[in-house]
Write an enzyme that holds these catalytic residues in place. Sequence first.
Site, short mmCIF file in Angstrom:
data_model
loop_
_atom_site.label_atom_id
_atom_site.label_comp_id
_atom_site.label_asym_id
_atom_site.label_seq_id
_atom_site.Cartn_x
_atom_site.Cartn_y
_atom_site.Cartn_z
N CYS A 43 -94.31 139.89 62.50
CA CYS A 43 -94.83 141.04 61.76
C CYS A 43 -94.54 140.82 60.29
O CYS A 43 -93.38 140.82 59.87
CB CYS A 43 -94.17 142.34 62.25
N THR A 102 -95.43 142.65 57.45
CA THR A 102 -94.90 143.80 56.71
C THR A 102 -93.47 144.10 57.14
O THR A 102 -92.63 144.51 56.34
CB THR A 102 -95.78 145.05 56.89
N CYS A 128 -101.69 145.13 57.77
CA CYS A 128 -100.95 144.19 58.60
C CYS A 128 -100.71 142.93 57.79
O CYS A 128 -101.67 142.31 57.31
CB CYS A 128 -101.72 143.88 59.87
#
Length: 278
Positions: free
Chosen positions: A222, A224, A75
């Site tokens: 997020c 990634t 993550c």
Amino acid sequence: MTKSFTKYHGLGNDFILIDNRHQLQPILTPEQAIELCDRNFGIGADGVIFALPGVKQTDYTMRIFNSDGSEPEMCGNGIRCLAKFIAELENNNKTKYNIHTGAGIIVPELQGDGQVTVDMGQPRLLASEIPTTLANADDKVVDQLLEVGGKSWFVTCVSMGNPHCITFVEDVTAIDLAKIGPKFEHNPVFPERTNTEFIQVISPKYVKMRVWERGAGATLACGTGACASVVAGVLTQNNERLVTVELPGGCLEIEWSTIDQKIYMTGPAEKVFTGIIA
């Protein structure tokens, strides 16, 4: 037995951090993680992150359980939070860590301004690496049609050690994430499910993003996904290699280097509070 924890967030993507340096296996089960992540009856978080001993000559190992109990490979926002957490645990002048993850070795580095820059490694583009059964003749998925929810979407697939499906749209605010997100996540062309990013290009250097995360649903950010989206934008000629990605929780700076072909992510990680799990 009581356990201490610290809560961090990276652009609103929030995590419960556990000091797990004394053993190689997480001290909490996925079922316990689900309970702790519950925003009504628990602490509330998108996931639980464990700082475990390093393996294969790394400083630490990162494990994470999502709010649904599933375990992702890595993550991006979480590893920035982990770097800050480790620095607090060690309380020394070290600023750079080699961290073993399910996506390989990731290297976060604390900056003087409080930001964290992460060497995310090189993106993976082969369909078999994502994985997906959706592929062009060259075994890549770039600007390819996919039917989801009764609509045709042009998608590009990228792995940052975890799977991402990116689609470019005119207006990210018009996307009903709760409705369309699960349909992307559980589409049969993604045997291990997928994260899905919806991108609105403001300029070649600035994009807006909303995300439906595999195992966590709609989140404020997020890491990634931001990295994968910049790669997808370069491949489809929608953006340059150095881009500001605006998410609901704030902005990340993403660079896909022409020198080593690695992705570098820079963003914040903030401590929220500490507590005890009874």
